[in-house]
Structure formats: structure tokens, C-alpha cells
Design an enzyme around this catalytic site. Structure first.
Site, PDB file in Angstrom:
ATOM      1  N   GLU A 162      -0.862  -2.841  -8.173  1.00  0.00           N
ATOM      2  CA  GLU A 162      -1.036  -1.530  -7.550  1.00  0.00           C
ATOM      3  C   GLU A 162      -1.466  -1.715  -6.092  1.00  0.00           C
ATOM      4  O   GLU A 162      -2.658  -1.919  -5.817  1.00  0.00           O
ATOM      5  CB  GLU A 162      -2.123  -0.735  -8.280  1.00  0.00           C
ATOM      6  CG  GLU A 162      -1.812  -0.460  -9.736  1.00  0.00           C
ATOM      7  CD  GLU A 162      -2.557   0.772 -10.234  1.00  0.00           C
ATOM      8  OE1 GLU A 162      -1.888   1.658 -10.772  1.00  0.00           O
ATOM      9  OE2 GLU A 162      -3.781   0.858 -10.065  1.00  0.00           O
ATOM     10  N   HIS A 200      -9.397  -1.922 -11.698  1.00  0.00           N
ATOM     11  CA  HIS A 200      -8.677  -0.957 -10.852  1.00  0.00           C
ATOM     12  C   HIS A 200      -9.291  -0.973  -9.452  1.00  0.00           C
ATOM     13  O   HIS A 200     -10.504  -1.132  -9.287  1.00  0.00           O
ATOM     14  CB  HIS A 200      -8.763   0.444 -11.467  1.00  0.00           C
ATOM     15  CG  HIS A 200      -7.814   1.399 -10.823  1.00  0.00           C
ATOM     16  ND1 HIS A 200      -8.067   1.975  -9.602  1.00  0.00           N
ATOM     17  CD2 HIS A 200      -6.595   1.849 -11.210  1.00  0.00           C
ATOM     18  CE1 HIS A 200      -7.033   2.744  -9.268  1.00  0.00           C
ATOM     19  NE2 HIS A 200      -6.125   2.690 -10.238  1.00  0.00           N
ATOM     20  N   LYS A 217      -7.843   8.787 -14.688  1.00  0.00           N
ATOM     21  CA  LYS A 217      -8.968   8.671 -13.741  1.00  0.00           C
ATOM     22  C   LYS A 217     -10.071   9.673 -14.143  1.00  0.00           C
ATOM     23  O   LYS A 217     -10.273   9.892 -15.331  1.00  0.00           O
ATOM     24  CB  LYS A 217      -8.471   8.856 -12.303  1.00  0.00           C
ATOM     25  CG  LYS A 217      -7.292   7.912 -11.999  1.00  0.00           C
ATOM     26  CD  LYS A 217      -6.930   7.829 -10.550  1.00  0.00           C
ATOM     27  CE  LYS A 217      -5.784   6.829 -10.384  1.00  0.00           C
ATOM     28  NZ  LYS A 217      -5.454   6.573  -8.979  1.00  0.00           N
ATOM     29  N   ASN A 238      -3.029   6.778 -16.334  1.00  0.00           N
ATOM     30  CA  ASN A 238      -4.451   6.615 -15.999  1.00  0.00           C
ATOM     31  C   ASN A 238      -4.939   7.966 -15.485  1.00  0.00           C
ATOM     32  O   ASN A 238      -4.618   8.359 -14.363  1.00  0.00           O
ATOM     33  CB  ASN A 238      -4.597   5.524 -14.929  1.00  0.00           C
ATOM     34  CG  ASN A 238      -6.017   5.418 -14.407  1.00  0.00           C
ATOM     35  OD1 ASN A 238      -6.946   6.016 -14.957  1.00  0.00           O
ATOM     36  ND2 ASN A 238      -6.189   4.648 -13.341  1.00  0.00           N
ATOM     37  N   SER A 251       1.813   5.852  -6.879  1.00  0.00           N
ATOM     38  CA  SER A 251       2.735   6.949  -6.557  1.00  0.00           C
ATOM     39  C   SER A 251       4.025   6.938  -7.368  1.00  0.00           C
ATOM     40  O   SER A 251       5.074   7.373  -6.887  1.00  0.00           O
ATOM     41  CB  SER A 251       3.042   6.978  -5.050  1.00  0.00           C
ATOM     42  OG  SER A 251       1.863   7.313  -4.320  1.00  0.00           O
ATOM     43  N   GLY A 273      -1.864   7.307  -4.837  1.00  0.00           N
ATOM     44  CA  GLY A 273      -2.152   8.700  -4.490  1.00  0.00           C
ATOM     45  C   GLY A 273      -1.660   9.117  -3.120  1.00  0.00           C
ATOM     46  O   GLY A 273      -2.066  10.154  -2.606  1.00  0.00           O
ATOM     47  N   GLU A 303     -10.000   1.303  -7.512  1.00  0.00           N
ATOM     48  CA  GLU A 303     -11.060   2.310  -7.308  1.00  0.00           C
ATOM     49  C   GLU A 303     -12.392   1.801  -7.860  1.00  0.00           C
ATOM     50  O   GLU A 303     -13.457   2.105  -7.309  1.00  0.00           O
ATOM     51  CB  GLU A 303     -10.631   3.636  -7.955  1.00  0.00           C
ATOM     52  CG  GLU A 303      -9.523   4.291  -7.133  1.00  0.00           C
ATOM     53  CD  GLU A 303      -8.582   5.199  -7.902  1.00  0.00           C
ATOM     54  OE1 GLU A 303      -8.889   5.568  -9.059  1.00  0.00           O
ATOM     55  OE2 GLU A 303      -7.520   5.541  -7.347  1.00  0.00           O
TER      56      GLU A 303
HETATM   57  P1  13P Z   1      -1.081   7.528  -8.511  1.00  0.00           P
HETATM   58  O1  13P Z   1       0.076   7.409  -9.492  1.00  0.00           O
HETATM   59  O2  13P Z   1      -1.748   8.862  -8.529  1.00  0.00           O
HETATM   60  O3  13P Z   1      -0.677   7.035  -7.166  1.00  0.00           O
HETATM   61  O4  13P Z   1      -2.208   6.499  -9.043  1.00  0.00           O
HETATM   62  C1  13P Z   1      -1.844   5.200  -9.340  1.00  0.00           C
HETATM   63  C2  13P Z   1      -2.974   4.533 -10.023  1.00  0.00           C
HETATM   64  O5  13P Z   1      -3.984   4.231  -9.409  1.00  0.00           O
HETATM   65  C3  13P Z   1      -2.857   4.281 -11.461  1.00  0.00           C
HETATM   66  O6  13P Z   1      -3.850   3.450 -11.923  1.00  0.00           O
END
Ligand code: 13P
Length: 255
Positions: free
Chosen positions: A168, A93, A12, A10, A213, A174, A95
Site C-alpha cells: 500500500e 498498516h 478503518k 478495511n 484507492s 485515500g 496508519e
Molecule cells: P483507500 O482504499 O481508502 O485508499 O484505503 C486503502 C487502505 O489503506 C486499505 O488498507
């Protein structure tokens, strides 16, 4: 082959055409691991470009609107993603839930729109740290699964093998923090129970990915946890150097 592990990057809100060589390098590596299904979800601007560039892996979207078309400035629909040769889309997601106020009902509608457009869909769920510390993680995630999952009708008619769930934990995204193997296993079992409750035997089918992560150093351990059917990877998916070892960790093929 729905039971192949699914390793999805992803990106982002990262990426420009300058990253195409990374995507191509990931795609070339994916050919070495045919027992792994590999996807990259770039920003909308790159979906068609990546879909064109990838041959051993799939391009996907990071979100879609629940409607097929209409007066929704700035949004992109599932049929538009399919038209751009996307194979799948991530919905719900954390976010998007946080930044855009997406509710479980909206996520469910988006997931159903994705299936209706012929796309695979990855439905994301996960608890906050506050919820985990309050002992509510399983209850929160179970409720998200119940309310975000496409209807049994949408899944049985359209989509055997096209639905995945991504667990997640918000606090692991992150941050470099990951849950213990025991916590991942327990949550994946809880999610599977909700899937079977909603879909009967067909609830055994969807892969349940872990996200948060994941990196080259911890992927093998996380992917070995019972019930983990793949990974949704953020930061570590932005380069071939970071992402390919995660694909390799999911494979039984020898390097
Ligand atoms: P990270 O791998 O950067 O922690 O992000 C995970 C994520 O949100 C994947 O959708």
C-alpha cells in the site's frame, strides 16, 4: 485455497451496527464468486458481530497486540480476536505505523502472535511519496518486508497459506491516486524476491495484495497486473455498491 484472489475491506475507524445490512449484502454477493476469498476487517467493536453475520466471507481485525494478555489498556490480542471468531488480522498498516509509532519489529511480533493464535495475517508495507520521489521506494519496501515478515520458523510451523503481504503506497491511500501498472508489477516482483529470499520455495506462497484507492473503476486493471493476488480496500469497501464490483473484478465467474 491459498491461490484464490483475496479481496479484503478495511473499514478503518468506520462502522456501527447500522452497517450490518451492508456487510450482509457483501456477504450474499460473495457467494456468487466462490473463486474469490472475501474478508471484511471492521473496528474491534464489530468483529464478533460481523463474524456471526457472515457466512461466505471472513471477518478480521485491523491490528492486534504482540502479547496474548496482560496490562495493556485499550489493546486487543490475537487470541482475543480468534475468540471473537476473526479469521485474520491486518498488521503494520501505514496508519498504525504513523499514528502509533509502530516499527517493523513490532509489526513482526504482531504477525507472529497472529499466526500463533491460528489467524491469517496481512502484513502491510508501502513507501511515502517522498521516498518514491527520491527513488527509494523498492529499497524502503524491501527493508519493510525483511523486517516485518514473521520468521521462517513461525510461517513453516504454523501457517502455510495464512500469510499475505499488502503493498500500500502511503501516497495512494485515500487520495484517488494509484501507481502505474508497471510500478505495481515491479514492486510486487521486488516483494516476491524478498519473500523467496527469506523463505525459499515457501516464499512463492503468500499472496501479495495491492492497496490504495482501489475502486470499482480501476479494480480490474489493478487485479490483472502480474503478481497481484488481491486487494486491500478502504473507502470503497464501506458499501456493497462500492465493494461488490471489486470482488466481481477478481472473479472469473460470469455474473
Ligand atoms: P483507500 O482504499 O481508502 O485508499 O484505503 C486503502 C487502505 O489503506 C486499505 O488498507
Amino acid at each position: 485455497m491459498p491461490n484464490r484472489p483475496f479481496i479484503v475491506g478495511n473499514w478503518k475507524m468506520n462502522g456501527s451496527r447500522a452497517m450490518l445490512p451492508e456487510a450482509r449484502a457483501i456477504d450474499r454477493a460473495a457467494a456468487r464468486y466462490p473463486d474469490v476469498s472475501v474478508g471484511i476487517a471492521p473496528p474491534f467493536t464489530l468483529v464478533a458481530v460481523l463474524a456471526e453475520a457472515l457466512t461466505n466471507s471472513q471477518a478480521g481485525g485491523q491490528d492486534c497486540h504482540a502479547e496474548a494478555k496482560g496490562a495493556h489498556t485499550g489493546d486487543v490480542s490475537a487470541p482475543m480476536l480468534a475468540d471473537a471468531s476473526a479469521s485474520f488480522v491486518i498488521v503494520g498498516h501505514s496508519e498504525r505505523r504513523a499514528d502509533h509509532g509502530e516499527t517493523d519489529a513490532m509489526v513482526k511480533a504482531k504477525a507472529e502472535a497472529a499466526l500463533a493464535a491460528g489467524l491469517g495475517v496481512i502484513v502491510c508495507v508501502g513507501e511515502t511519496l517522498e521516498q518514491r520521489d527520491a527513488g527509494k521506494a523498492e529499497a524502503v519496501v524491501s527493508a519493510q518486508v525483511d523486517a516485518s515478515l514473521p520468521s521462517a520458523e513461525a510461517i513453516s510451523v504454523a501457517a502455510q497459506g495464512r500469510v499475505s503481504i499488502a503493498y500500500e503506497p502511503v501516497w495512494a491511500i485515500g487520495t484517488g491516486r494509484v501507481p502505474s501498472a508497471a510500478d505495481v508489477e515491479a514492486m510486487h516482483a521486488a516483494i516476491r524476491a524478498r519473500l523467496v529470499g527469506a523463505l525459499g520455495d515457501a516464499g512463492q506462497e503468500p499472496r501479495i495484495l495491492y492497496g490504495g484507492s482501489v475502486n470499482a473503476g480501476n479494480a480490474a486493471e489493478l487485479l490483472a497486473v502480474k503478481g497481484v493476488g488481491g486487494a486491500l480496500v478502504g473507502g470503497a469497501s464501506l458499501t456493497a455498491e462500492g465493494f461488490v464490483p471489486i470482488i466481481a473484478a477478481a472473479s472469473r465467474a460470469e455474473d
